[in-house]
Enzyme design. Structure first.
Site, PDB file in Angstrom:
ATOM      1  N   TYR A   1       0.830  -1.203   0.000  1.00  0.00           N
ATOM      2  CA  TYR A   1       0.000   0.000   0.000  1.00  0.00           C
ATOM      3  C   TYR A   1       0.871   1.262   0.000  1.00  0.00           C
ATOM      4  O   TYR A   1       0.708   2.139  -0.847  1.00  0.00           O
ATOM      5  CB  TYR A   1      -0.915  -0.012   1.221  1.00  0.00           C
TER       6      TYR A   1
ATOM      7  N   GLU B   1       4.172   1.810  -0.644  1.00  0.00           N
ATOM      8  CA  GLU B   1       5.012   2.016  -1.818  1.00  0.00           C
ATOM      9  C   GLU B   1       4.177   2.060  -3.098  1.00  0.00           C
ATOM     10  O   GLU B   1       4.550   2.736  -4.056  1.00  0.00           O
ATOM     11  CB  GLU B   1       6.072   0.908  -1.916  1.00  0.00           C
TER      12      GLU B   1
END
Length: 315
Positions: free
Chosen positions: A149, A151
């Site tokens: 989520y 990155e």
């Protein structure tokens, strides 16, 4: 903020918590709305009241695949936002963030549509700077459980600004801090919904860590105002811009307020802190105040009152 003319607007993730509120507001402002959702976490019940509206259209679609429609504006909200849901299929979460951004940016390029990206305060990770300003680059674990989520959203921001530089797209990027309100999923694992559901059921309220980690909670109506203000701002204002409520509370304080508002007999139960869980989270909203004329108006107790009333109807 109302637009100067009616537009055909695509909302991806439109059956979700934020998406359904946004669809409703856009319809209220006189626009045509194309709601796209694959219903992984979105709920049909969130948009049931809109289904008979003459300017509302629903399309089941996964944004990891291209979408061929004609629109004037795009709000890209598609992605599970709670750790329980986005960690259940982390590869798909990364695909939704990255391929979803590529596909929606491609659509915006073809149709010359203005495009909005719902980014997140998670791009700051477990921050060393407090409060978090938009020029802080963050402290994110690239290989942890939350990385799909965190990155994924960071990569989506990269794509948006590269499309802006390379293709002169009109982009808007909002970094959303903790938001709550009616239509939150009861089992999404986020702190506000967890605490309210456990309090209403009379169960012990789970507190991870010592409860002294902080969050800043923005009521959904305030956040949608921020979306619309950002989208209607001049093309020079691209963001990223923080949208959130700078009033800071510990998790323990939140739980105590909910217990008081519900009259619950629940006790606090402490559990180990999950990996990479941020210790502090508070937005610096100076840019939103300066460029958008936006700041939240609804306090935590007022917003929790309406949110608790909603959860009483669904659990």
């Amino acid at each position: 903020m109302r637009y100067d003319r009616s537009r055909r607007i695509l909302v991806t993730g439109g059956a979700g918590f934020l998406g359904s509120h946004l669809c409703q507001r856009l319809l209220n402002d006189g626009h045509e709305v194309l709601c796209v959702d694959n219903f992984y976490t979105g709920l049909r019940s969130n948009i049931t009241p809109l289904l008979g509206h003459p300017r509302f259209e629903l399309k089941r679609h996964d944004v990891t695949f291209p979408l061929y429609v004609e629109v004037d504006e795009i709000y890209n909200l598609a992605c599970p936002a709670s750790p329980i849901h986005y960690q259940a299929d982390p590869v798909q979460t990364t695909k939704t963030n990255v391929l979803g951004a590529i596909n929606m940016l491609g659509l915006a390029k073809r149709t010359k549509a203005k495009i909005f990206q719902a980014s997140t305060s998670e791009v700051y990770g477990d921050p060393e700077v407090h409060p978090q300003t938009e020029n802080y680059w963050g402290r994110v674990n690239p290989i942890g459980f939350r990385s799909c989520y965190d990155e994924g959203k960071r990569c989506a921001e990269t794509l948006f600004f590269d499309y802006r530089r390379q293709h002169d797209l009109s982009i808007k990027v909002a970094r959303i801090f903790n938001t709550y309100g009616p239509r939150m999923h009861p089992n999404d694992g986020r702190v506000v919904s967890n605490v309210i559901v456990q309090a209403l059921r009379g169960e012990n309220i789970t507190i991870y860590g010592d409860g002294h980690q902080t969050r800043s909670f923005c009521y959904v109506d305030d956040l949608i105002d921020g979306f619309l203000n950002l989208m209607s701002s001049s093309d020079e204002i691209t963001g990223p811009i923080n949208l959130g409520n700078p009033a800071e509370f510990t998790i323990k304080e939140l739980a105590e307020i909910v217990v008081a508002l519900t009259g619950s007999s629940s006790q606090l139960e402490y559990q180990p802190l999950p990996p990479d869980d941020p210790r502090q989270r508070k937005p610096d909203i100076a840019k939103a105040e300066q460029y958008l004329g936006w700041s939240p108006k609804i306090g935590l107790r007022e917003g929790l009152h309406d949110t608790i009333a909603y959860f009483k109807t669904v659990i």
